[in-house]
Write an enzyme that holds these catalytic residues in place. Structure first.
Site, PDB file in Angstrom:
ATOM      1  N   ARG A 223       0.855  -1.175   0.000  1.00 54.56           N
ATOM      2  CA  ARG A 223       0.000   0.000   0.000  1.00 54.56           C
ATOM      3  C   ARG A 223       0.898   1.235   0.000  1.00 54.56           C
ATOM      4  O   ARG A 223       2.037   1.184   0.493  1.00 54.56           O
ATOM      5  CB  ARG A 223      -0.888   0.021   1.252  1.00 54.56           C
ATOM      6  N   HIS A 271      -1.406   1.103  -9.868  1.00 54.99           N
ATOM      7  CA  HIS A 271      -2.077   0.184  -8.939  1.00 54.99           C
ATOM      8  C   HIS A 271      -2.768  -0.942  -9.714  1.00 54.99           C
ATOM      9  O   HIS A 271      -3.997  -1.114  -9.612  1.00 54.99           O
ATOM     10  CB  HIS A 271      -3.084   0.927  -8.049  1.00 54.99           C
TER      11      HIS A 271
END
Lengths: 308, 308
Positions: A223, A271
């Site tokens: 993350r 992502h």
């Protein structure tokens, strides 16, 4: 009884359709059209509004629509409800992540970019053999464990790190601050696949980078919150790491004027390292819903207090 | 008794040194300093002069310094000597090849180049999920078989082709002209790992390419002789294949004005997909030499008549 999908930043029509094929007699609703809140027993969530769950008196379980659950941990109402929480980290997602990571490591190790450059110059430049790199993997859950096994099957030496020290049997796994430093110091490619928790927030910082090998590569597919972005910029200027391959960021989409975009030592992807397969997602969520109706927990149950 | 290394296009000092560490009492010679020809019982060859072997009356065995043996098949003197022939295709070489191929496939499938392009424009462009591609592998020997297993372990569907129809147990393998066409027509990435023999010379030709999927990718890591180069140029203009990833060529180094260099649909690397690990090579050759002294064949024995 109804199933609610609430993922405000996504289009959910296809998922609702795929779910209805598997659960033909189920009342499937998409936020904000939640109907009678009392009906909802199972909620599929991704960055839901924090006032949602308090409106659902009969909620029996929830599932994250992604592999991460930090958007669920953030919601104090969920903790107070004490319902089981699942997440979307099936074997296919873990294999896709491992495959993407192998692709990124091999492209760097075997200098694909150099060959492209030489081709543009019409030059035949033999590649200098370099030893098979050591792969360090932070996080030995479903994603990290699979990546460790997949790299290992290809003959890479793999070092694992996890908070608990647990991991696949065939992989040496370290834990604790000294273990983290050891793995960082021995790895040619250091990959973050940790869950985001208060303990792992900012774990990719100047202390860790100072212990990395000169010339090594840092890969963050965990993350954005794992990485201290300014520390990375400072560390890259010292060559430890030589390069950073980043798929996740503090703010996504990465803002247009962020210094990472034009940094020659940073490789950016949006992502996408593991993209949930829509059919696998529908299948797992349908199975979770049926499990919940039987009084069982949803698939991929996590511990909200641990954060993974 | 002596061991001869003859690889005129390579520097052989390091190999001689690594061999002497493993065979401390052995007389190791490097061509052209062959000394008394009668002493030589084992020759390590790579593109040797064709008048060499007739000078060695006591030769008991030879080994190719590479995975290919077409430079040995070419020498009629070797066939007439009827000595066993080995080659350098150890498990490490096969794993390295599989790893390189996975890297190339993933870089294309997961559009690494597109992400690089978007980064240069500071644009965040989510990746469109594409189904896991089907991998077709021509050649199910040590190299092709390992590649098939490695892709399969990552969740790719793999179709194999071999002359004999043999291959790893878990991989479906076709043979014959109809089998070749079937594999070509079903594969998103079609990889050539065949040995170069009269039967496989020019096997990557317009007939095969016409049966490939629109938008597919052809990867040649076998030998330059497998590919009909003009047929490829014609086929690329029709999008079948969409792209060719070539590591081997009819003439190496690829000549400076060859049309492949500047072709936008061709990715060139300088015959580096699998690079023999010097330590593994020395170890295998030392073991081969000791085997030959015991009257056994060298490691990786091949059938000179079959060509693999």
């Amino acid at each position: 009884m109804a199933l609610l999908i609430c993922a405000p930043d996504r289009s959910n029509q296809q998922l609702a359709h795929d779910l209805s094929e598997r659960l033909p007699n189920t009342d499937i609703r998409i936020w904000p059209e939640i109907g009678r809140p009392e009906d909802i027993v199972f909620a599929v969530l991704w960055k839901h509004p924090k006032d949602l769950l308090s409106q659902l008196p009969n909620l029996k379980a929830v599932s994250s629509l992604g592999a991460g659950i930090e958007h669920l941990v953030d919601d104090p109402t969920l903790a107070s409800k004490a319902v089981p929480v699942g997440r979307m980290a099936g074997p296919k997602l873990a294999l896709d992540m491992a495959t993407w990571l192998i692709g990124r490591v091999v492209a760097d190790w075997r200098v694909f970019d150099e060959h492209t450059h030489h081709q543009s110059q019409q030059r035949w430049v033999p590649e200098t053999p370099r030893a098979t790199p050591v792969i360090g993997i932070l996080g030995m859950g479903q994603m990290g464990g699979q990546a460790a096994l997949s790299f290992s099957q290809l003959g890479f030496q793999v070092l694992g790190f996890s908070q608990s020290g647990h991991g696949p049997k065939t992989i040496p796994v370290w834990s604790g601050d000294a273990g983290l430093e050891h793995v960082a110091s021995q790895s040619d490619y250091l990959i973050c696949l940790l869950p985001l928790t208060p303990q792992t927030q900012g774990i990719l910082n100047k202390t860790l980078m100072a212990s990395m090998k000169a010339g090594s590569v840092l890969i963050n597919v965990g993350r954005g919150g794992h990485l201290h972005e300014q520390d990375l910029l400072d560390a890259l200027s010292k060559g430890k790491p030589r390069r950073a391959i980043l798929d996740v960021f503090q703010q996504e989409p990465l803002p247009a004027h962020h210094p990472f975009w034009k940094h020659e030592q940073i490789v950016i992807s949006p992502h996408c390292a593991s993209i949930t397969d829509p059919q696998e997602a529908a299948e797992r969520l349908a199975q979770s819903y049926e499990a919940v109706l039987r009084g069982e927990p949803p698939l991929g149950e996590v511990d909200l207090a641990l954060g993974y």
